[in-house]
Write a protein that holds these residues in place. Structure first.
Motif, mmCIF file in Angstrom:
data_model
loop_
_atom_site.group_PDB
_atom_site.id
_atom_site.type_symbol
_atom_site.label_atom_id
_atom_site.label_comp_id
_atom_site.label_asym_id
_atom_site.label_seq_id
_atom_site.Cartn_x
_atom_site.Cartn_y
_atom_site.Cartn_z
ATOM 1 N N TYR A 19 0.814 -1.211 0.000
ATOM 2 C CA TYR A 19 0.000 0.000 0.000
ATOM 3 C C TYR A 19 0.852 1.266 0.000
ATOM 4 C CZ TYR A 19 -4.157 -2.807 0.615
ATOM 5 O OH TYR A 19 -5.180 -3.712 0.415
ATOM 6 N N LYS A 20 2.097 1.139 0.376
ATOM 7 C CA LYS A 20 3.052 2.235 0.232
ATOM 8 C C LYS A 20 4.407 1.616 -0.061
ATOM 9 C CE LYS A 20 3.848 2.601 5.237
ATOM 10 N NZ LYS A 20 3.832 3.531 6.394
ATOM 11 N N LYS B 259 0.945 4.715 -3.550
ATOM 12 C CA LYS B 259 -0.316 4.198 -3.026
ATOM 13 C C LYS B 259 -0.885 3.196 -4.022
ATOM 14 C CE LYS B 259 -2.957 8.059 -4.988
ATOM 15 N NZ LYS B 259 -3.842 9.206 -4.697
#
Length: 547
Positions: free
Chosen positions: A254-255, A296
């Protein structure tokens, strides 16, 4: 303090000066959007995000939404005077009916429309053969990349380049491809007869410094199909890579994950075109350095993201054809079948039962006790409670592997299972056998195999290998005691029986027969025969530290 306030006041009451300051700052700082996805496996059409909500899974728009989002980021970048790179990290078309129906051409058409910058070559991009891969590369308006994949003369293969350099907006960005060094164990030898894969770790350590010296890039991006674990190792051990856009392991980050050693950022966006990864890089031109990297993942749900009109109209045509051909119901499930990469699963038991049934009942092979093996990594979908359609059968076992079988001595069957449970890959699903295994501490053993012609299957010699094995105890075969000196009939797939790497152990089989039937055809036939199926996990495979 008074001077600072005076300057701030001067700027605030002079909008023109403030605008000029922003303009000068933007001239020195370039924003780069890296839009990425990986392991699409042909999933261009609508899918359900069952992992978000098993009871009421939201609808994913996949390629429809992907095309829309890429267009939106390009519009945003134009306003910001930013740069956009669009990267696909491999395994692009094989794995869904929409991908295979046109042998990847529909996927390439959509990617050409989207405007992909470059794509990595993945192991499953070889599934339909070298000729298909060459054709897809020629249709694509963007390059396929794989620097450590070479032909027998040491040159890049016809379908791929080692790297490209994007030279624009006052910056040079080198993008190179990298494929897993386990490729030869994943691709049938007949699909890559003239190719060799360089060991990725040693290759990258030599390649990246040479690339930086030759091309003088400001930024280096590795577009990899090696898996997250290997990306981490390369990020920590190789200097000079700024960003790794990865695939193969279907990992969702997610990151960005940053190397603590070399500050390399790693990203990956799950799989099946369910998500779009977005990386924002801020590059300072004056000092020639990256000052910020953030990222992201955007989940491409139909409710959240609109569809691109062109991609929507194109896919609608093909989806109607898929429904016509593959919408037929073949069986009913009285429960949910689930897959599992490292445990016994109901999907694994169903598929391995189907292989064993086909050889015993349809081919009438009953001279020896029959055991079947199917690799858990080859199962790509579950069956829900209710009707099972032809499309769902294909989605579960989408790869064009063929059922094969041969005779094997009990002692060699132990070694085959020892490879299947050594933890280096997803386990083997089995039918007709119950086993205990222990892979806490592996041991090496010699395996003498028969080398065969890839087409005729004739013996062309023998060779001895040493392989890492898990400890395995076979409790019973077909409900009867197991003996190392007995002969058994082993049913599996050409992927395993003709495989390389540690799967070379399957070449201990004798009198190999090729049925010519693909896995999904056999599974469909078995389901039609059964009509109603129930998920079963019954202790065929158990881990035991006591052996």
């Amino acid at each position: 303090m008074g001077i600072i306030r005076l300057r701030l006041y001067f700027v605030l009451i002079n909008p023109k000066i403030f605008t000029m300051l922003l303009l000068f700052a933007s001239l020195d700082h370039l924003k780069i959007y890296v839009l990425h996805w990986n392991d699409a496996h042909g999933h261009m059409g609508y899918n359900e995000a069952f992992w978000l909500d098993p009871e009421f899974p939201p609808l994913l728009s996949n390629a429809r939404a992907l095309a829309y989002m890429v267009k939106k980021y390009r519009e945003r970048a134009k306003k910001e005077n930013a740069l956009v790179l669009v990267l696909d990290a491999g395994d692009f078309f094989q794995g869904d009916v929409l991908g295979e129906m046109t042998k990847g051409k529909l996927y390439i058409e959509i990617m050409n429309y989207i405007g992909v910058t470059a794509a990595a070559v993945g192991n499953h991009d070889f599934d339909l053969g070298r000729d298909i891969l060459d054709s897809l590369a020629s249709w694509a308006k963007y390059p396929l990349l794989s620097a450590n994949l070479v032909d027998t003369s040491g040159n890049p293969p016809s379908f791929a380049k080692p790297y490209i350099v994007v030279d624009t907006m006052g910056i040079r960005i080198a993008i190179f491809g990298l494929i897993t060094h386990w490729l030869k164990g994943m691709v049938p030898p007949s699909n890559m007869p003239d190719l060799d894969v360089k060991w990725e770790y040693t290759f990258v350590k030599e390649f990246v410094p040479k690339l930086r010296e030759r091309e003088k890039p400001d930024i280096v991006i590795a577009l990899t199909h090696t898996g997250y674990r290997h990306d981490l190792r390369n990020a920590d051990s190789v200097r000079g890579i700024d960003l790794i856009v990865g695939g193969h392991s279907h990992t969702g980050l997610y990151k960005p994950k940053f190397s603590r050693v070399n500050s390399t950022a790693i990203v990956q966006a799950f799989s099946h075109m369910s998500n779009l990864g977005v990386v924002e890089i801020v590059y300072e031109k004056k000092n020639k350095k990256i000052v910020d990297i953030k990222g992201k993942i955007i989940t491409l749900t139909a409710e959240r993201v609109p569809s691109d009109p062109f991609v929507d109209s194109l896919l609608t045509i093909y989806e109607r054809e898929v429904d016509r051909i593959y919408g037929e119901v073949v069986a009913k499930s009285e429960g949910e079948f689930n897959r599992g990469g490292f445990i016994e699963s109901s999907m694994g038991n169903l598929i391995s039962d189907a292989l064993r049934w086909y050889v015993m009942e349809k081919l009438g092979e009953k001279n020896y006790p029959v055991v079947s093996i199917y690799n858990a990594g080859g199962i790509r979908a579950n069956f829900k409670t209710g009707n099972i359609t032809r499309k769902e059968v294909y989605s579960a076992v989408p790869f064009p592997n063929v059922v094969m079988y041969g005779e094997v001595k009990g002692r060699d069957l132990l070694k085959i299972l020892g490879v299947g449970f050594n933890g280096h890959h997803a386990i083997f699903n089995v039918s007709g056998v119950k086993i205990l295994y222990n892979n806490d501490r592996l041991f090496e053993d010699s395996v003498k195999v028969t080398l065969r012609d890839s087409i005729t299957l004739d013996s062309i010699g023998e060779k001895t290998y040493r392989l890492p094995l898990a400890k395995v105890r076979i409790l019973e075969v077909d409900g009867k005691p197991f003996h190392e000196d007995s002969t058994y009939l082993l049913v599996s797939t050409d992927y395993l029986i003709n495989g390389g790497g540690e799967y070379i152990v399957f070449k201990t089989l004798k009198n190999i027969r090729d049925t010519g039937r693909k896995i999904y055809d056999v599974l469909e036939e078995y389901l039609r025969y059964k009509r109603v199926v129930r998920p079963v996990v019954e202790g065929r495979i158990k881990k035991s530290r006591e052996i």
